[in-house]
Write a protein that holds these residues in place. Structure first.
Motif, short mmCIF file in Angstrom:
data_model
loop_
_atom_site.label_atom_id
_atom_site.label_comp_id
_atom_site.label_asym_id
_atom_site.label_seq_id
_atom_site.Cartn_x
_atom_site.Cartn_y
_atom_site.Cartn_z
N PHE A 103 45.91 35.01 51.03
CA PHE A 103 47.36 34.04 50.20
C PHE A 103 48.34 33.87 51.47
O PHE A 103 49.05 32.74 50.88
CB PHE A 103 47.71 34.84 49.53
CG PHE A 103 48.16 34.52 48.56
CD1 PHE A 103 48.75 33.45 47.56
CD2 PHE A 103 49.92 35.12 47.92
CE1 PHE A 103 49.27 33.06 47.22
CE2 PHE A 103 50.90 34.43 47.15
CZ PHE A 103 49.92 33.59 46.36
N TRP A 164 52.20 25.31 43.20
CA TRP A 164 50.66 26.38 42.80
C TRP A 164 50.45 25.16 42.02
O TRP A 164 49.05 24.71 41.47
CB TRP A 164 50.92 27.64 42.05
CG TRP A 164 49.81 27.82 40.58
CD1 TRP A 164 49.73 27.25 39.80
CD2 TRP A 164 48.52 28.43 41.47
NE1 TRP A 164 48.74 27.75 38.98
CE2 TRP A 164 47.82 27.87 40.48
CE3 TRP A 164 48.28 28.91 42.73
CZ2 TRP A 164 46.60 28.91 40.48
CZ3 TRP A 164 46.78 29.05 42.23
CH2 TRP A 164 46.26 29.60 41.21
N ASN A 198 38.89 33.04 39.37
CA ASN A 198 39.17 33.30 40.96
C ASN A 198 40.83 33.73 41.15
O ASN A 198 40.87 34.18 42.29
CB ASN A 198 39.12 31.74 41.74
CG ASN A 198 39.18 31.50 43.19
OD1 ASN A 198 39.86 30.71 43.96
ND2 ASN A 198 38.16 32.49 43.84
N VAL A 199 41.44 33.39 40.55
CA VAL A 199 43.21 33.60 40.95
C VAL A 199 42.95 35.31 40.36
O VAL A 199 43.68 36.35 41.42
CB VAL A 199 43.85 33.04 40.34
CG1 VAL A 199 44.08 33.43 38.67
CG2 VAL A 199 45.54 33.08 40.97
N ALA A 208 48.41 36.38 38.87
CA ALA A 208 47.79 35.33 38.30
C ALA A 208 48.33 35.18 36.91
O ALA A 208 47.90 34.21 37.26
CB ALA A 208 46.15 36.57 37.57
N LEU A 211 51.36 32.46 37.68
CA LEU A 211 50.25 31.45 37.98
C LEU A 211 49.64 30.82 37.24
O LEU A 211 49.70 29.52 37.26
CB LEU A 211 49.72 31.22 39.27
CG LEU A 211 50.26 32.16 40.34
CD1 LEU A 211 49.39 32.74 41.57
CD2 LEU A 211 51.26 31.04 41.42
N PHE A 255 41.00 28.13 45.46
CA PHE A 255 42.72 27.59 44.94
C PHE A 255 43.03 27.09 46.07
O PHE A 255 44.05 26.75 46.00
CB PHE A 255 43.34 28.34 43.78
CG PHE A 255 43.43 29.43 44.24
CD1 PHE A 255 44.67 30.50 45.20
CD2 PHE A 255 42.68 31.03 43.84
CE1 PHE A 255 45.23 31.69 45.64
CE2 PHE A 255 43.13 32.23 44.46
CZ PHE A 255 44.16 32.20 45.14
#
Length: 300
Positions: A103, A164, A198-199, A208, A211, A255
């Protein structure tokens, strides 16, 4: 004086806590007094009139030709920018970067796409890039989906949440193509499922959630609208959401992937290159999207 204060507290408590109802969940309602002359809540989202209007309208309305699917989005985005706790989100991002090298690398690079619609035309038939061109050409669309850039081409991300949202807009249509799920409104729930799964798989839950705020405010009201007005579309909607979530949970950090490097590949080849797992063939959302759109697929 102390006795008077204690008596006052007791009086306030007895006035402000409901009790004695045979309906048990109506007891214990604590009514908080305030000097405010307007609505005030511990939730900043509830306090914002623009968010309240969006939530009420988008949950309860029907779909119609008079009101485009995302018509209120610029106002919502302005509200989100002003309501969200950017400082807290930045702290969460910093914590995640310290513990999550992948990340951290993604954030450090801060990659932003620059390809045009015409650039996509050159990719070979059947490739991800060519499929994206054909979709955009058919519906006269642009690679740019971010409402702030469409309104102001000079806009730049000011923080991690801005980046993001910018990046998710740039890769959004590629999720449709990689999943071979189609582009109708109900197909959108597959992408919501993939990114959400996924996050939450690869990042801390608090980050998460931060976002996914914008996506949540856009997509979850459609679920209520579907159940209230278009229940025939519900089975496919729920299938797409849950299926997408399974893909997101099983896959590498999609992502953060640079999808622009797989444009020349077929969807199957691209999924393998990206670490996309759990794909199912033959998932179609056209019929459900037509129900939701009252005869139209409503391409967002």
């Amino acid at each position: 004086m102390k006795a008077e204060a204690e008596s006052l507290i007791q009086d306030v408590n007895s006035d402000e806590v409901t009790s004695g109802s045979p309906i048990f969940y109506l007891n214990g309602r604590r009514k908080v007094r305030t000097e405010s002359s307007v609505l005030v809540s511990s939730s900043p989202w509830l306090n914002d009139a623009r968010v309240r209007e969006w939530i009420a309208t988008e949950n309860l309305r029907k779909n119609g030709h008079d009101y485009p699917l995302l018509y209120g989005l610029p106002t919502l985005m302005q509200a989100v920018d002003e309501v969200r706790d950017i400082d807290q989100a930045e702290r969460l991002v910093a914590e995640e970067r310290r513990r999550n090298p992948a990340f951290d690398r993604w954030m450090s690079e801060g990659f932003v796409s620059s390809y045009s619609k015409e650039d996509l035309r050159a990719y070979p038939e059947g490739s991800v890039g060519r499929k994206l061109f054909e979709y955009m050409d058919e519906f006269d669309l642009s690679p740019e989906l971010n409402s702030r850039i469409l309104d102001n081409p000079d806009w730049k991300p000011a923080n991690a949440l801005d980046y993001w949202n910018l990046r998710m807009g740039q890769t959004h249509d590629l999720y449709h193509i990689l999943g071979e799920i189609g582009f109708g409104s109900v197909a959108e729930y597959f992408i919501t499922g993939v990114v959400t799964g996924n996050v939450f798989r690869h990042l801390g839950t608090e980050l998460a959630g931060a976002l996914m705020t914008t996506n949540t405010l856009i997509m979850f009201p459609w679920m209520t609208r579907t159940m209230l007005h278009y229940p025939g579309a519900w089975p496919a909607l729920w299938r797409n959401l849950s299926y997408g979530y399974e893909v997101g949970e099983q896959s590498d950090m999609l992502f953060a992937a640079k999808f622009e490097t797989i444009m020349h590949l077929t969807p199957a080849q691209a999924r393998e290159a990206l670490g996309w797992r759990g794909h199912r063939d033959g998932v179609d959302s056209v019929e459900a999207s037509l129900i939701f759109g009252k005869g139209r697929e409503i391409i967002p």
